[in-house]
Design an enzyme around this catalytic site. Structure first.
Site, short mmCIF file in Angstrom:
data_model
loop_
_atom_site.label_atom_id
_atom_site.label_comp_id
_atom_site.label_asym_id
_atom_site.label_seq_id
_atom_site.Cartn_x
_atom_site.Cartn_y
_atom_site.Cartn_z
N GLY A 140 2.66 2.03 5.24
CA GLY A 140 3.81 1.17 5.53
C GLY A 140 4.64 1.68 6.69
N GLY B 287 0.84 -1.20 0.00
CA GLY B 287 0.00 0.00 0.00
C GLY B 287 0.87 1.24 0.00
N SER B 288 0.33 2.31 0.56
CA SER B 288 1.04 3.59 0.52
C SER B 288 2.22 3.61 1.50
CB SER B 288 0.08 4.72 0.89
OG SER B 288 -0.28 4.58 2.25
N GLU C 137 5.73 -3.46 0.68
CA GLU C 137 5.73 -3.05 -0.73
C GLU C 137 4.95 -1.76 -0.80
OE1 GLU C 137 7.49 -4.34 -2.93
OE2 GLU C 137 7.94 -6.28 -2.04
#
Ligand code: UN1
Length: 507
Positions: free
Chosen positions: A245, A240-241, A262
């Protein structure tokens, strides 16, 4: 047929039942294709999440002792279910997140590919044997599974990102718990159902599987947080963003858990004087406009050498104005909708910011399809005077910033001077330029391509990026190690006890 009916009929063709929304709290599942609500889904309670975690721990205790190639058999069967239902599953993705048909199908293919990889991997979880300094000793490495793996996924690859985490985690001997994006829960329900069918077939031939080996909890942010906070979940894999994260990574690290992150990409490509221009234009068009710019690997920045700048920009503008934007379910459409209103506004905001610092914009406007709650936009190409403002951030929409350069070192510096480090590309036929870009003085990203765009990676390679992208790897190569722990074993098969480093300790 309304999309709601179409989704229900697709789910029933693949024999998937929707959970009944009997619980007190529900959330809507809708389609960005028309903006219509498809159904309501029940939110898991925190009690249900704890139960799923406890069952996952118990399932792990059993599954970890199943021989890895036998674990691979479950994944082989899962791959068979995906093959048999590829068309419908791909269409479920298209309806729920707005991918054009070919990309929806491609996502399911990516799941099939990772299954094939994981089946082979189930016989290749190798450790090393290491030379020792002592006679009649042996050092070896043994790889063991970790326990329940919490998988938090985004809407843009609503089935594949879970698959490539889950199937590798499972062959490694872990159990898995999935918290999908609330924007793509129907795709998640369908993918989970394929796994449950594979588990049923596995059990018919091989005996019982532990309950809770592969589970899913639906809901909003607090459900993901419950996984993140639980000390019983040793590994969290989150996509995600960067903002998400940062939260996940810090909270998991605080309890000394592990995370695979990721996160955002801000991927660039460099077009040098020797580039094959036909390949460059096609590659840039797919990478920047494909999936409506909603891949973490989407091309967002293009650095073009001054000698080919006019040609490239003219050809790209032609591609941008002719590309068909519209319903992803119609033939010929290449750009479907943005996921929601928020995504459209973020895109408009980035365009306004770019204009304010001197950007010249082609496209970017809303394309009306008559549905008020559906957000279609013509992809935007923005010629920029400098790399600044919105160009330094990831806007999850089809906005491509183009900048002129004159020497390669300058373009490489531009490529590297953002805080994200996922993917990058160079278009060149020149060996020195190619090798420089691939070298330590070149791109600082996790993925560095030559004469193909930054998106659309195959599953065979390790997938992931540096810096604020999170620094982790998933998918192929040796990414499986992230889902296991390493034990170093020293074995003495001699009749004496020599100590390392020649230490004497005679009692
Ligand atoms: C993502 O956008 O979250 O390389 C993943 C690609 C795909 C995966 C994208 N294989 O574009």
């Amino acid at each position: 047929m309304s999309l709601s009916n179409e989704m229900r009929s697709l789910l029933s063709t693949v024999q998937v039942e929707l959970p009944t929304a009997a619980s007190a709290q529900v959330f809507p599942a809708s389609s960005p294709v028309t903006g219509e609500q498809i159904c309501e889904l029940p939110v898991a309670t925190i009690g249900e999440v704890s139960k799923a975690i406890d069952e996952s721990v118990a399932a792990f205790m059993v599954w970890r002792s199943v021989p890895a190639p036998k674990r691979g058999e479950l994944i082989r069967l899962f791959g068979e279910e995906l093959r048999a239902n590829k068309k419908e599953l791909g269409r479920i993705i298209s309806v729920e997140v707005g991918k054009v048909i070919s990309e929806g199908q491609g996502e399911v293919q990516e799941m099939i590919d990772i299954c094939d990889f994981a089946v082979g991997l189930s016989r290749q979880l190798y450790g090393l044997t290491i030379a020792t300094e002592r006679p009649d000793h042996r050092i070896m490495e043994n790889w063991h599974p970790l326990g329940p793996v919490g998988i938090i996924t985004a809407f843009n690859f609503p089935m594949a990102v879970w698959s490539w985490n889950a199937v590798i985690a499972l062959v490694c001997g872990n159990s898995v718990i999935w918290k999908p994006s609330e924007k793509s829960s129907l795709s998640a329900i369908a993918a989970q159902a394929m796994m449950e069918r594979a588990m049923k077939r596995y059990q018919e031939a091989n005996g019982p599987l532990p309950k809770g080996l592969v589970s899913m909890v639906l809901g909003l942010r607090d459900i993901g947080e419950a996984l993140v906070e639980s000390p019983k979940v040793p590994l969290i894999s989150a996509t995600g963003s960067t903002m998400m994260g940062r939260q996940v990574g810090m909270r998991v690290a605080h309890r000394f858990g592990r995370s695979i992150l990721e996160l955002g990409g801000n991927n660039a490509a460099i077009v040098t004087p020797s580039a094959d221009l036909d390949i460059t234009v096609r590659a840039a068009a797919f990478a920047a406009m494909g999936t409506a710019g909603q891949r973490c690997t989407t091309l967002r920045r293009l650095f073009v050498h001054e000698s080919v700048y006019e040609t490239i920009v003219t050809r790209l503008k032609a591609a941008y104005s002719s590309i068909k934007v519209g319903s992803p379910l119609e033939d010929g459409t290449l750009v479907g909708p943005l996921i929601d209103r928020g995504a459209f506004h973020a895109m408009q905001h980035a365009i306004a910011e770019a204009k304010a610092i001197g950007g010249t914009v082609t496209g970017g406007e809303r394309v009306s399809t008559g549905a008020d709650n559906a957000y279609y936009a013509r992809p935007a190409l923005i010629e920029m005077p400098v790399q600044d403002g919105p160009m330094l951030h990831e806007t999850f929409a089809p906005v491509l910033y183009v900048l002129k350069y004159s020497v390669l070192d300058e373009a490489i510096a531009l490529n590297n001077s953002v805080s994200q480090g996922l993917s990058s590309a160079i278009f060149t036929l020149n060996m020195r330029e190619t090798e420089t870009f691939l070298s330590v003085r070149g791109s600082d990203c996790g993925i560095v391509n030559v004469n193909i765009g930054p998106s659309g990676a195959e599953i065979g390679g390790a997938f992931g990026g540096e810096k604020e992208t999170g620094g982790s790897r998933e998918c192929g190569s040796d990414a499986w190690r992230g889902y296991m722990r390493r034990a170093t074993n020293t074995i003495n098969y001699g009749t004496t006890l020599p100590l390392a480093q020649g230490v004497e300790f005679n009692v």
